[in-house]
Design an enzyme around this catalytic site. Structure first.
Site, mmCIF file in Angstrom:
data_model
loop_
_atom_site.group_PDB
_atom_site.id
_atom_site.type_symbol
_atom_site.label_atom_id
_atom_site.label_comp_id
_atom_site.label_asym_id
_atom_site.label_seq_id
_atom_site.Cartn_x
_atom_site.Cartn_y
_atom_site.Cartn_z
ATOM 1 N N ASP A 124 2.305 -0.765 7.447
ATOM 2 C CA ASP A 124 2.406 0.565 6.822
ATOM 3 C C ASP A 124 1.236 1.453 7.255
ATOM 4 O OD1 ASP A 124 1.198 -1.589 4.740
ATOM 5 O OD2 ASP A 124 0.062 0.266 4.692
ATOM 6 N N ASP A 180 -0.762 2.903 5.095
ATOM 7 C CA ASP A 180 -1.572 2.989 3.882
ATOM 8 C C ASP A 180 -1.144 4.212 3.057
ATOM 9 O OD1 ASP A 180 -3.548 1.833 2.218
ATOM 10 O OD2 ASP A 180 -4.999 3.307 2.879
HETATM 11 N N1 LIG Z 1 -2.094 -0.413 2.906
HETATM 12 C C1 LIG Z 1 -2.534 -1.593 2.536
HETATM 13 N N2 LIG Z 1 -3.649 -1.700 1.752
HETATM 14 C C2 LIG Z 1 -4.113 -2.916 1.391
HETATM 15 N N3 LIG Z 1 -3.526 -4.074 1.710
HETATM 16 C C3 LIG Z 1 -2.421 -4.013 2.462
HETATM 17 N N4 LIG Z 1 -1.634 -4.976 2.945
HETATM 18 C C4 LIG Z 1 -0.658 -4.405 3.659
HETATM 19 N N5 LIG Z 1 -0.779 -3.057 3.650
HETATM 20 C C5 LIG Z 1 -1.882 -2.792 2.898
#
Ligand SMILES: Nc1ncnc2[nH]cnc12
Ligand SMILES: CSC[C@H]1O[C@H](OP(=O)(O)O)[C@H](O)[C@@H]1O
Length: 257
Positions: free
Chosen positions: A204, A206
């Site tokens: 992703d 974030d």
């Molecule tokens: N954006 C994110 N922040 C923290 N841990 C994660 N694990 C996977 N994506 C994450």
């Protein structure tokens, strides 16, 4: 005795058909799950799902010390940590693999060491990851044609919540990827002179991009990309030399007071 151990992260709860399952007791309690012993391309490997077989341990409650101790007790010298991470940079895209080379610790209240006295140790963390395994897994991912980054700084947050937009904007200044589990796992492995490599899958962007991340998205993208990690392990593990020439165990010579 397996010399290679794998710790599976979110979405990775098994990597082979186990031929044996061992319940290990450690001075730090039980690991996240009984240790599975199996084979990858004929090589004996131990496996622990970091969050438990049914994902029952949140990142701040993972028994990190028990997991590393258990692997060490079984004879593991090299640990492969699989993680799902968010991206803090445009060019680090969901689905990409990162062979992490540095970390920044933003966790707050974990058990960080095996040495709480009377034996005191200060382990070097300048280069936290095994150079030998980093090279092997980077080259393997490249050969397999997967999008892979040779380096990346992982900022480890306490969790279990995700970051605010302000935190994410700050982390973007100095890190490439973000997760909740690398620390203290890598630190503890190093304190026992074990090699550690982190194979991170980006799931992703974030919370700095338009759509903020959520847990469902992480698990969905991890599931879609799981085959990459499997292929990398299958092709990479047979390339790991029996004898360690990386120097990771040398920290043991200088870390004690
Ligand atoms: N954006 C994110 N922040 C923290 N841990 C994660 N694990 C996977 N994506 C994450
Ligand atoms: C399921 S979303 C957040 C969760 O995913 C990552 O886990 P892991 O590092 O074990 O793959 C992240 O660190 C969080 O624990």
């Amino acid at each position: 005795m397996p010399k290679i151990g794998i710790i599976g992260g979110s979405g990775v709860y098994g990597v082979f058909e186990p031929k044996e399952t061992i319940k290990v007791h450690t001075p730090y309690g039980r690991p996240s799950a009984p240790v599975e012993i199996g084979e990858i391309e004929g090589i004996e490997v131990a496996f622990i799902p970091r969050h438990g077989k049914n994902h029952e341990f949140p990142p701040h409650e993972v028994p990190y010390r028990a997991n590393i101790w258990a692997l060490h007790e079984l004879g593991v010298e090299r640990v492969i940590g699989i993680t799902a991470v968010g991206s803090l940079r445009e060019e680090y895209k969901p689905g990409d693999i990162v062979i992490t080379d540095q970390f920044i610790d933003f966790t707050k209240k974990r058990e960080y060491t095996f040495y709480n006295g009377p034996r005191v140790a200060h382990v070097s963390m300048a280069d936290p990851f095994c150079p030998e395994m980093r090279k092997i897994f980077y080259e393997t991912a490249q050969e397999l044609g997967f999008p892979v980054h040779e380096k990346g700084t992982y900022v480890c947050i306490e969790g279990p919540r995700f970051s605010t937009r302000a935190e994410s904007a700050m982390f973007r200044q100095f890190a490439h990827i973000i997760g909740m589990t690398l620390v203290p796992e890598v630190v503890l492995a190093r304190e026992l002179g074990m090699c550690y490599v982190n194979i991170a899958t980006i799931t992703d962007y974030d919370v700095w991009a338009d759509k903020p991340v959520d847990a469902q998205e992480v698990l969905k993208v991890m599931k879609e990309n799981n085959y990459k990690v499997q292929e990398i392990l299958k092709k990479g593990i047979p390339r790991i030399p029996e004898e360690r020439k990386c120097g990771c165990a040398d920290v043991l010579k200088t870390m004690f007071v």
